[in-house]
Design a protein around this motif. Structure first.
Motif, PDB file in Angstrom:
ATOM      1  N   SER A 124       0.718  -1.264  -0.067  1.00 18.37           N
ATOM      2  CA  SER A 124       0.049  -0.052  -0.028  1.00 18.37           C
ATOM      3  C   SER A 124       0.986   1.251  -0.001  1.00 18.37           C
ATOM      4  O   SER A 124       0.347   2.433  -0.224  1.00 18.37           O
ATOM      5  N   THR A 125       2.176   1.206   0.327  1.00 16.34           N
ATOM      6  CA  THR A 125       3.072   2.236   0.255  1.00 16.34           C
ATOM      7  C   THR A 125       3.469   2.442  -1.136  1.00 16.34           C
ATOM      8  O   THR A 125       4.449   3.306  -1.182  1.00 16.34           O
ATOM      9  N   VAL A 126       3.389   1.734  -2.044  1.00 12.97           N
ATOM     10  CA  VAL A 126       4.333   1.838  -3.245  1.00 12.97           C
ATOM     11  C   VAL A 126       3.819   3.003  -4.321  1.00 12.97           C
ATOM     12  O   VAL A 126       4.463   3.964  -4.592  1.00 12.97           O
ATOM     13  N   CYS A 127       2.353   3.177  -4.302  1.00 14.42           N
ATOM     14  CA  CYS A 127       2.077   4.375  -4.913  1.00 14.42           C
ATOM     15  C   CYS A 127       0.445   4.546  -4.517  1.00 14.42           C
ATOM     16  O   CYS A 127      -0.147   3.700  -4.248  1.00 14.42           O
ATOM     17  N   LYS A 128       0.058   5.758  -5.082  1.00 16.60           N
ATOM     18  CA  LYS A 128      -1.167   6.006  -4.681  1.00 16.60           C
ATOM     19  C   LYS A 128      -2.539   5.024  -5.230  1.00 16.60           C
ATOM     20  O   LYS A 128      -3.401   4.535  -4.669  1.00 16.60           O
ATOM     21  N   ALA A 129      -2.354   4.566  -6.472  1.00 17.20           N
ATOM     22  CA  ALA A 129      -3.232   3.580  -6.961  1.00 17.20           C
ATOM     23  C   ALA A 129      -3.302   2.315  -6.274  1.00 17.20           C
ATOM     24  O   ALA A 129      -4.243   1.922  -5.915  1.00 17.20           O
ATOM     25  N   TRP A 130      -2.011   1.720  -5.927  1.00 20.75           N
ATOM     26  CA  TRP A 130      -2.101   0.717  -5.103  1.00 20.75           C
ATOM     27  C   TRP A 130      -2.816   0.774  -3.695  1.00 20.75           C
ATOM     28  O   TRP A 130      -3.250  -0.054  -3.222  1.00 20.75           O
ATOM     29  N   TYR A 131      -2.613   1.988  -3.257  1.00 16.85           N
ATOM     30  CA  TYR A 131      -2.830   2.159  -1.821  1.00 16.85           C
ATOM     31  C   TYR A 131      -4.543   2.167  -1.779  1.00 16.85           C
ATOM     32  O   TYR A 131      -5.087   1.581  -1.090  1.00 16.85           O
ATOM     33  N   LEU A 132      -4.977   2.670  -3.020  1.00 16.36           N
ATOM     34  CA  LEU A 132      -6.592   2.677  -3.155  1.00 16.36           C
ATOM     35  C   LEU A 132      -6.975   1.468  -3.263  1.00 16.36           C
ATOM     36  O   LEU A 132      -7.881   0.983  -2.568  1.00 16.36           O
ATOM     37  N   VAL A 133      -6.281   0.606  -4.335  1.00 15.05           N
ATOM     38  CA  VAL A 133      -6.842  -0.735  -4.445  1.00 15.05           C
ATOM     39  C   VAL A 133      -6.406  -1.496  -3.292  1.00 15.05           C
ATOM     40  O   VAL A 133      -7.570  -2.454  -2.890  1.00 15.05           O
ATOM     41  N   GLU A 134      -5.609  -1.406  -2.497  1.00 15.69           N
ATOM     42  CA  GLU A 134      -5.293  -2.351  -1.200  1.00 15.69           C
ATOM     43  C   GLU A 134      -6.504  -2.002  -0.341  1.00 15.69           C
ATOM     44  O   GLU A 134      -6.854  -3.071   0.346  1.00 15.69           O
ATOM     45  N   GLN A 135      -6.515  -0.760   0.042  1.00 17.47           N
ATOM     46  CA  GLN A 135      -7.409  -0.332   1.251  1.00 17.47           C
ATOM     47  C   GLN A 135      -8.986  -0.896   0.775  1.00 17.47           C
ATOM     48  O   GLN A 135      -9.589  -1.364   1.940  1.00 17.47           O
ATOM     49  N   LEU A 136      -9.373  -0.763  -0.166  1.00 18.69           N
ATOM     50  CA  LEU A 136     -10.734  -1.381  -0.507  1.00 18.69           C
ATOM     51  C   LEU A 136     -10.912  -2.820  -0.697  1.00 18.69           C
ATOM     52  O   LEU A 136     -11.852  -3.210  -0.566  1.00 18.69           O
ATOM     53  N   SER A 137      -9.826  -3.633  -0.669  1.00 16.57           N
ATOM     54  CA  SER A 137      -9.976  -5.011  -0.880  1.00 16.57           C
ATOM     55  C   SER A 137      -9.330  -5.571   0.533  1.00 16.57           C
ATOM     56  O   SER A 137      -9.579  -6.727   0.587  1.00 16.57           O
ATOM     57  N   ARG A 138      -8.699  -4.900   1.204  1.00 14.54           N
ATOM     58  CA  ARG A 138      -8.378  -5.389   2.744  1.00 14.54           C
ATOM     59  C   ARG A 138      -9.758  -5.911   3.386  1.00 14.54           C
ATOM     60  O   ARG A 138     -10.517  -5.152   3.847  1.00 14.54           O
ATOM     61  N   LEU A 139      -9.371  -7.305   3.707  1.00 10.44           N
ATOM     62  CA  LEU A 139     -10.560  -7.855   4.451  1.00 10.44           C
ATOM     63  C   LEU A 139     -10.276  -8.154   5.897  1.00 10.44           C
ATOM     64  O   LEU A 139     -10.968  -8.114   6.949  1.00 10.44           O
ATOM     65  N   ARG A 140      -8.742  -8.527   6.194  1.00  5.21           N
ATOM     66  CA  ARG A 140      -8.478  -8.589   7.734  1.00  5.21           C
ATOM     67  C   ARG A 140      -7.486  -7.540   7.961  1.00  5.21           C
ATOM     68  O   ARG A 140      -6.530  -7.350   7.365  1.00  5.21           O
ATOM     69  N   VAL A 141      -7.801  -6.946   9.097  1.00  2.25           N
ATOM     70  CA  VAL A 141      -7.060  -5.862   9.516  1.00  2.25           C
ATOM     71  C   VAL A 141      -6.500  -6.255  11.097  1.00  2.25           C
ATOM     72  O   VAL A 141      -7.358  -6.852  11.704  1.00  2.25           O
ATOM     73  N   PHE A 142      -5.255  -5.824  11.239  1.00  2.00           N
ATOM     74  CA  PHE A 142      -4.740  -6.397  12.610  1.00  2.00           C
ATOM     75  C   PHE A 142      -4.115  -5.022  13.078  1.00  2.00           C
ATOM     76  O   PHE A 142      -3.444  -4.212  12.564  1.00  2.00           O
ATOM     77  N   VAL A 143      -4.712  -4.702  14.473  1.00  2.00           N
ATOM     78  CA  VAL A 143      -4.030  -3.701  15.237  1.00  2.00           C
ATOM     79  C   VAL A 143      -3.497  -4.091  16.447  1.00  2.00           C
ATOM     80  O   VAL A 143      -4.072  -4.429  17.350  1.00  2.00           O
ATOM     81  N   GLY A 144      -2.108  -3.856  16.454  1.00  2.00           N
ATOM     82  CA  GLY A 144      -1.220  -4.342  17.505  1.00  2.00           C
ATOM     83  C   GLY A 144      -1.249  -3.719  18.777  1.00  2.00           C
ATOM     84  O   GLY A 144      -1.060  -4.239  19.933  1.00  2.00           O
ATOM     85  N   ASN A 145      -1.737  -2.585  18.718  1.00  2.00           N
ATOM     86  CA  ASN A 145      -1.946  -1.586  19.890  1.00  2.00           C
ATOM     87  C   ASN A 145      -3.169  -0.797  19.718  1.00  2.00           C
ATOM     88  O   ASN A 145      -3.266   0.086  18.962  1.00  2.00           O
ATOM     89  N   CYS A 146      -4.169  -0.783  20.762  1.00  2.00           N
ATOM     90  CA  CYS A 146      -5.256  -0.229  20.452  1.00  2.00           C
ATOM     91  C   CYS A 146      -5.243   1.145  20.700  1.00  2.00           C
ATOM     92  O   CYS A 146      -6.219   2.031  20.075  1.00  2.00           O
ATOM     93  N   TYR A 147      -4.155   1.666  21.036  1.00  2.00           N
ATOM     94  CA  TYR A 147      -3.930   3.220  21.194  1.00  2.00           C
ATOM     95  C   TYR A 147      -3.077   3.529  20.177  1.00  2.00           C
ATOM     96  O   TYR A 147      -2.914   4.944  20.287  1.00  2.00           O
ATOM     97  N   ALA A 148      -2.676   2.991  19.144  1.00  2.00           N
ATOM     98  CA  ALA A 148      -1.847   3.648  18.176  1.00  2.00           C
ATOM     99  C   ALA A 148      -2.709   4.057  17.148  1.00  2.00           C
ATOM    100  O   ALA A 148      -2.180   5.151  16.214  1.00  2.00           O
ATOM    101  N   VAL A 149      -3.898   3.929  17.362  1.00  2.00           N
ATOM    102  CA  VAL A 149      -4.796   4.723  15.942  1.00  2.00           C
ATOM    103  C   VAL A 149      -6.170   4.421  16.537  1.00  2.00           C
ATOM    104  O   VAL A 149      -6.705   3.694  17.163  1.00  2.00           O
ATOM    105  N   ARG A 150      -6.917   5.503  16.015  1.00  2.00           N
ATOM    106  CA  ARG A 150      -8.447   5.511  16.322  1.00  2.00           C
ATOM    107  C   ARG A 150      -9.274   4.348  15.418  1.00  2.00           C
ATOM    108  O   ARG A 150      -8.922   4.456  14.325  1.00  2.00           O
ATOM    109  N   PRO A 151     -10.301   3.818  16.189  1.00  2.00           N
ATOM    110  CA  PRO A 151     -10.961   2.999  15.412  1.00  2.00           C
ATOM    111  C   PRO A 151     -11.784   3.653  14.200  1.00  2.00           C
ATOM    112  O   PRO A 151     -11.658   2.944  13.357  1.00  2.00           O
ATOM    113  N   GLU A 152     -11.922   4.968  14.330  1.00  2.00           N
ATOM    114  CA  GLU A 152     -12.720   5.417  13.237  1.00  2.00           C
ATOM    115  C   GLU A 152     -11.882   5.415  12.048  1.00  2.00           C
ATOM    116  O   GLU A 152     -12.179   5.398  10.788  1.00  2.00           O
TER     117      GLU A 152
END
Lengths: 673, 193
Positions: A124-152
């Motif tokens: 997802s860091t290669v280019c914008k096009a890939w970022y968009l494709v990747e984000q819309l197709s991601r099914l499984r998300v892993f958050v290793g630290n619940c306070y690193a990022v907001r759920p929203e």
């Protein structure tokens, strides 16, 4: 985000240019064209990435090093579209440089072959096009630290999320080092998901506080919800479980591992409606209370797809026999108490029940196992791959040895140290396929008899060459033993050694254990997780910094002599993600030596070290994208707590990278600088 | 080893401020950490700063016996499991002590079931222990043969059971306490079975 780099030379890429040949020159050709990615198509499906990289060894180590700096290598089966363009020959790898010519659907299809979170994050860091494709197709998300990022933010980025994993408290919370109400509430995640991702199907939470209210919301807000896994969580009761059972239509998995669950007496299991036939996995081994056994038997009977069932201690052998009769296709079984009133004919019935269950591969439980009943499972021992006897103190070592002799396919074994060196030698003889061994202490508080020593470990290492994961509690260890183990088992990915007496040296030479652990990190190039114990100086950290390049998690207790130790690790281990330190003489100088490092890591924990409040403030000032949390547990007699000076030693500090700034749910004893 | 120990102690000595600066010893404002409220173990106490340096030195005798918070690093869930188990069986590393009461005796006794290999030895031991309380000459304290007393026990489920029915190991693992009962009462117990 990085845009695709323009080629430095003026090569025109009008048609997909196909290169045949080995990895090396091709990789170098593409290394500048696409700053991060190389795509290869291989005629066989599912080629292992690592063995592929090794096969292409003629490319030289330089190419493989590039991989670890963020370059991603794809190996995917040939797509039908491209099969037209070139002939496919056995073991010939084709490269196609023109990824930009592929429509999004093709790129998305390629991403489907990436299962690891890390690979998906990288592409997802290669280019914008890939970022968009990747984000819309991601099914499984892993958050290793619940306070690193907001759920929203997570759910806005991945609107198609189906499976969410979130981890909360720091690892040392497992050992009572984190105050009870520090945080890690699951409710914000469940609430936000209910609003933004109602298609959620799976939720896995570890070390989080899950209230009954959260469970109730979970049960009602997600119509396709299929799987709930809670590991080391707390804050809920059987009332919450009753909600899940009642309202989750189509629930496939309810897996409760080692949680603290309050028993409100509610017959939660009876709340599964008669229409519920979808259960595949049910694990309630950690519950203390009784369940309605006839409701359980009926549930098991109607869920024909049930493959994993782990019963709690309240379930007797008589119930187990009835359950097994209704679920002969079980693959994983937690047996319940495994003891019975001697007056029944339980033993013969048990034997018959197990004869019919020839799919069982994973056994655990045996809470109160009496030796005579243990013999009933000999018939299935030879097909077992996983055996967990770590909650069965009643099993004596001789019965254990008799059973182990049958378990020649065993890959994972968890036992208590009452197995002794003798028992471990028996394991070494019988279990040649063993990959993971955990030996837990049975006598938790007393000094007791030395149950397992370095001899047991050496025996295992020479008998079980496939061993790659170890957790070993023992009374003593020697450098010589560790050096032997390192030589015998170079494939360790997880090596956790806990010598029960902290700071104990090698009993034979009276030396620190630096050389032993040094041998481990030098030999085991794939080591990802390491826990140290025994008497250790700064030298062991020098070795770790030098050799443990793949290390991701390091646990240190009562070790080291000076700041240099910690600095070796921070400067050396380039893949370090989690560092946790307790009772070691590392102070502000070490903490502030390499502050940029902490943004490349998930978290740093330091307790009972020499870090001062001034040091924490300095770190927070230099690195605004870190939360530097100081946990101040109040003392009744402590007058200084209101306005401690910067010289004040900090008892517990937790530092983690975050996109959110200081958290808004911190209790008053947690100060974020 | 002593010299090594001394140097370790010096190196690991806690000081205020950054290493390299000489600072005075920190006042004991954190002396005597309180035990965490969740812990039932009274001996669970955290080390104070002054002790911490001792913990890091070689061969400090108190370390082996001192109970440090969060050590050994075992999950609370597992620890609680074993604590609960110990409380249930009343067993500990040094013996399996159960109370023995005898009807009419002014006080109870305690015996270690681990000391005996079987019922015969147990009965002999009880015999000699309670000899002074028995009435009459023929008080053999055998079970059901018209003697003065019967030996019963309370098992894990709280039921009153006659000693001698189950295998010895099963008995020792489920016996919570012993009661030497008058024969007249015991007959009532038997007839129920």
């Amino acid at each position: 985000m990085i845009e695709a780099a323009e080629p430095e030379n003026s090569r025109e890429w009008s048609d997909p240019e196909v290169h045949e040949g080995r990895l090396g020159p091709i990789f170098e050709d593409f290394a500048f064209f696409f700053s991060r990615v190389l795509v290869l198509f291989c005629p066989q499906s599912a080629v292992d990435l690592r063995s592929f990289a090794c096969e292409a060894g003629a490319a030289g180590n330089s190419c493989i090093k590039d991989l670890s700096l963020g370059c991603v290598l794809f190996v995917v089966p040939v797509l039908t579209k491209l099969e037209v363009e070139s002939k496919v020959r056995e073991k010939n790898f084709r490269c196609c440089g023109a990824m930009t010519y592929f429509p999004d659907e093709v790129v998305e299809h390629i991403f489907d072959f990436l299962s690891s979170h890390r690979d998906r994050n990288n592409v997802s860091t290669v280019c914008k096009a890939w970022y968009l494709v990747e984000q819309l197709s991601r099914l499984r998300v892993f958050v290793g630290n619940c306070y690193a990022v907001r759920p929203e933010r997570v759910m806005a980025r991945f609107p198609g999320m189906k499976c969410l994993t979130v981890k909360g408290k720091p690892h040392f919370a497992d050992f009572n080092l984190v105050p009870h109400d520090w945080g890690g509430d699951a409710l914000p995640w469940i609430e936000t998901a209910a609003r933004c991702c109602p298609g959620l199907e799976e939720l896995r939470l570890k070390r989080m506080v899950v209230s009954d209210e959260s469970l109730e919301l979970l049960a009602r807000a997600f119509p396709n919800f299929k799987s709930l896994v809670l590991i080391s969580c707390e804050g809920f009761s059987t009332d919450g479980l009753a909600e899940i059972a009642t309202h989750c239509r189509g629930l496939r998995e309810l897996d409760l591992q080692e949680n603290e669950v309050e028993d409100h007496g509610r017959q939660w299991l009876s709340c599964f409606p008669d229409s519920c036939t979808s259960l595949v996995s049910l694990n309630f081994a950690c519950l203390k209370g009784e369940v309605n056994t006839s409701a359980l038997e009926r549930l098991v009977a109607r869920c024909q797809n049930l493959r994993c069932l782990k019963l709690n201690r309240a379930i007797s052998i008589e119930s187990l026999i009835k359950i097994l009769a209704r679920a002969p296709n079980l693959v994983e079984l937690g047996t319940g108490s495994f003891t019975a009133d001697h007056r029944t004919e339980a033993y013969q019935n048990l034997l018959n029940a197990f004869y019919k269950c020839n799919s069982i591969r994973n056994l655990s439980g045996f809470w109160d196992a009496a030796p005579r009943y243990l013999q009933a499972i000999y018939s299935i021992c030879s097909s077992l791959t996983v055996l967990n006897l770590s909650y069965a103190p009643a099993i004596q070592v001789n019965d254990l040895i008799k059973m182990i002799r049958h378990c020649f396919k065993l890959q994972k074994l968890w036992v208590l140290d009452s197995i002794g060196d003798k028992g471990l030698a028996a394991v070494a003889c019988a279990c040649k396929e063993l990959q993971e061994l955990r030996v837990f202490p049975s006598d938790v508080y007393g000094t007791g008899i030395a149950a397992v020593t370095e001899e047991g470990l050496v025996a295992i290492s020479s008998g079980c060459p496939k061993l790659n994961s170890l957790l070993y509690f023992c009374h003593q260890m020697t450098n010589a033993a560790l050096i032997t183990v390192a030589k015998n088992c170079p494939h360790f990915t997880r090596f956790r050694l806990c010598i029960l007496d902290p700071v104990k040296p090698d009993p034979i030479s009276n030396e620190p254990l630096d050389e032993g652990f040094g041998a481990i990190v030098k030999s085991c190039k794939d080591l990802k997780r390491l826990s140290l114990s025994g008497l250790l100086t700064d030298k062991v950290f020098l070795y770790i910094g030098m050799y443990a390049s793949r290390l991701e998690m390091l646990s240190i207790a009562f070790a080291g002599e000076s700041d240099k130790g910690m600095v070796y690790v921070l400067n050396g281990c380039k893949n370090l993600k989690k560092l946790e330190i307790r009772d070691s003489p590392f102070g502000d100088a070490a903490l502030l030596e390499n502050v940029g490092k902490y943004e490349t890591m998930r978290s740093l924990w330091m307790s009972s070290c020499d870090v001062t409040q001034g040091g924490c403030k300095a770190l927070a000032a230099k690195m605004p994208r870190l939360n530097v949390e100081v946990i101040n547990e109040r003392e009744e007699s402590d007058e200084m707590v209101e306005n401690p000076s910067d010289m004040h030693r900090v008892e517990k500090m937790y530092v983690y990278r975050t996109l959110t700034g200081p958290r808004d749910d911190a209790p008053d004893f947690v100060w974020t600088f | 080893m002593e010299a090594v120990a001394a140097s370790y102690v010096k190196d690991t000595e806690l000081r205020l401020g950054l290493p390299g600066s000489e600072a005075p010893e920190k006042p004991a404002m954190r002396g005597g950490k309180r035990a965490l409220p969740e812990d039932d173990e009274a001996a669970f106490c955290k080390s104070s700063p002054e002790d911490a340096s001792g913990l890091r030195s070689v061969g400090a005798a108190p370390v082996a016996k001192a109970q440090v918070v969060g050590w050994p690093p075992i999950r609370t869930y597992r620890k609680n499991n074993f604590q609960a188990r110990k409380a249930e069986t009343g067993a500990d590393a040094s013996g399996l002590f159960v109370k023995v009461s005898m009807d009419g005796a002014p006080y109870l006794r305690k015996i270690d079931l681990k000391l005996y290999q079987g019922y015969k030895e147990l009965k002999e031991a009880l015999d000699s222990m309670f000899k002074s309380f028995s009435q009459g000459e023929s008080s053999r304290k055998e079970g059901c043969n018209g003697s003065e007393y019967a030996i019963t026990y309370e098992d894990k489920d709280g039921d009153l059971m006659l000693v001698g029915d189950v295998p010895w190991e099963m008995f020792t693992s489920s016996c919570k306490r012993l009661r030497i009962m008058k024969a007249s009462e015991a007959r009532g117990l038997e007839s129920k079975q």
